[in-house]
Design a protein around this motif. Structure first.
Motif, PDB file in Angstrom:
ATOM      1  N   ASN A 192      -2.698  -0.343  -2.486  1.00  9.46           N
ATOM      2  CA  ASN A 192      -2.957   1.023  -2.048  1.00  9.46           C
ATOM      3  C   ASN A 192      -4.383   1.465  -2.355  1.00  9.46           C
ATOM      4  OD1 ASN A 192      -0.540   2.319  -0.725  1.00  9.46           O
ATOM      5  ND2 ASN A 192       0.387   1.274  -2.467  1.00  9.46           N
ATOM      6  N   ASN A 250       3.225  -0.270   3.581  1.00 11.77           N
ATOM      7  CA  ASN A 250       3.926  -0.407   2.300  1.00 11.77           C
ATOM      8  C   ASN A 250       5.341  -0.929   2.475  1.00 11.77           C
ATOM      9  OD1 ASN A 250       2.536   0.542  -0.325  1.00 11.77           O
ATOM     10  ND2 ASN A 250       1.734   1.903   1.260  1.00 11.77           N
ATOM     11  N   ASP A 267       0.462  -5.243  -7.908  1.00 11.91           N
ATOM     12  CA  ASP A 267       0.274  -5.523  -6.481  1.00 11.91           C
ATOM     13  C   ASP A 267       0.222  -4.234  -5.672  1.00 11.91           C
ATOM     14  OD1 ASP A 267       0.445  -6.416  -3.809  1.00 11.91           O
ATOM     15  OD2 ASP A 267       1.784  -8.048  -4.321  1.00 11.91           O
ATOM     16  N   VAL A 268       1.201  -3.356  -5.875  1.00 17.26           N
ATOM     17  CA  VAL A 268       1.260  -2.104  -5.110  1.00 17.26           C
ATOM     18  C   VAL A 268       0.048  -1.219  -5.411  1.00 17.26           C
ATOM     19  CG1 VAL A 268       2.567   0.049  -4.805  1.00 17.26           C
ATOM     20  CG2 VAL A 268       3.771  -2.146  -4.864  1.00 17.26           C
ATOM     21  N   ASN A 276       5.321  -4.373   0.872  1.00 19.75           N
ATOM     22  CA  ASN A 276       5.789  -4.194  -0.499  1.00 19.75           C
ATOM     23  C   ASN A 276       7.303  -4.085  -0.641  1.00 19.75           C
ATOM     24  OD1 ASN A 276       3.173  -4.262  -1.533  1.00 19.75           O
ATOM     25  ND2 ASN A 276       2.868  -2.103  -1.058  1.00 19.75           N
ATOM     26  N   LYS A 299      -3.541  -6.757   1.398  1.00 16.81           N
ATOM     27  CA  LYS A 299      -2.374  -7.455   0.851  1.00 16.81           C
ATOM     28  C   LYS A 299      -2.799  -8.774   0.211  1.00 16.81           C
ATOM     29  CE  LYS A 299       1.108  -6.523   0.186  1.00 16.81           C
ATOM     30  NZ  LYS A 299       1.522  -6.155  -1.214  1.00 16.81           N
ATOM     31  N   SER A 303      -4.622  -7.880  -3.127  1.00 13.73           N
ATOM     32  CA  SER A 303      -3.719  -7.368  -4.166  1.00 13.73           C
ATOM     33  C   SER A 303      -2.849  -8.466  -4.770  1.00 13.73           C
ATOM     34  CB  SER A 303      -2.834  -6.257  -3.610  1.00 13.73           C
ATOM     35  OG  SER A 303      -1.883  -6.743  -2.691  1.00 13.73           O
ATOM     36  N   TYR A 315       4.540  -6.699  -9.566  1.00 16.61           N
ATOM     37  CA  TYR A 315       4.737  -5.876  -8.374  1.00 16.61           C
ATOM     38  C   TYR A 315       3.984  -4.551  -8.506  1.00 16.61           C
ATOM     39  CZ  TYR A 315       7.261  -3.081  -4.869  1.00 16.61           C
ATOM     40  OH  TYR A 315       7.592  -2.269  -3.817  1.00 16.61           O
TER      41      TYR A 315
END
Length: 166
Positions: A41, A120, A36-37, A124, A54, A57, A33
Motif C-alpha cells: 500500500n 488489495n 507485505d500489505v 492480498n 506487489k 512488497s 503478511y
C-alpha cells in the motif's frame, strides 16, 4: 497385527505436531503478511504500478517469513545448510509471489478492476491464500526437511519387500 496399535497410538501425537506446525506457520506468515500489505500500500500510495508494488512488497515480507519459519516454525527440522535453505526458500517464495502478482495482473488487465480495493483483494486476499497454500506445501516438503530417524531408515526397505520376492 501388533504394528496397528502402535501406529494408532502415534497418530494423535503426529496430528498435534502438524497442528502446531500449521499454527506457527500461519503466525509467522501473518507477520510477513502485515509487512507485505504495508509495503504494497505504501508503494501504491507513492504511485507505483500495482503489479510492481506487489513484487516489491514480497521482498521484505519474504525475509520476515524466512526468519519466522527457520527459527520458530521449523526450528526442530534438520538444518541442511543455510545457503541451500535460503536459496530454496526464496525460490519457492518467488513462485508464490508470482502467484500473487498474477492475481493482481488478472484483476487489472483481464477483468478491468484497477482500484486500490481491487488490487488489495486480488493480491492480498485471493493471491495470498493461493500463495500460502503453495508455500506451506513447498517449505515443509523441500526446504525444511524432516530428519530421517535410523529406525525408519532401517524399517522402510524391509517394509517395501513385505509382499516381496524371495
Amino acid at each position: 497385527m501388533s504394528a496397528a496399535p502402535a501406529e494408532s497410538e502415534a497418530e494423535p501425537g503426529r496430528i498435534a505436531r502438524v497442528r502446531a506446525e500449521v499454527t506457527q506457520f500461519l503466525i509467522a506468515g501473518g507477520l510477513a503478511y502485515a509487512v507485505d500489505v504495508a509495503v504494497f500500500n505504501l508503494c501504491l500510495y507513492l504511485g507505483l504500478d500495482s503489479v510492481v508494488s506487489k513484487v516489491i512488497s514480497s521482498v521484505p515480507a519474504t525475509i520476515v517469513a524466512y526468519v519466522g519459519n527457520r527459527y520458530w516454525t521449523y526450528r526442530h527440522r534438520e538444518r541442511t545448510g543455510v545457503t541451500r535453505e535460503y536459496t530454496m526458500f526464496f525460490v519457492f517464495s518467488a513462485i508464490a509471489a508470482g502467484i500473487q502478482a498474477s492475481c493482481v495482473f488478472v484483476s487489472n488487465n483481464l477483468l478491468g478492476y484497477t482500484s486500490t480495493l481491487a488490487d488489495n483483494i486480488s493480491g492480498n486476499i485471493v493471491g495470498m491464500a493461493l500463495g500460502t497454500l503453495f508455500r506451506f506445501w513447498a517449505f515443509r516438503t523441500f526446504v525444511f526437511k524432516h530428519k530421517r530417524s535410523e529406525a525408519s531408515a532401517t524399517t522402510e526397505p524391509a517394509m517395501s519387500n513385505a509382499g516381496g520376492t524371495s
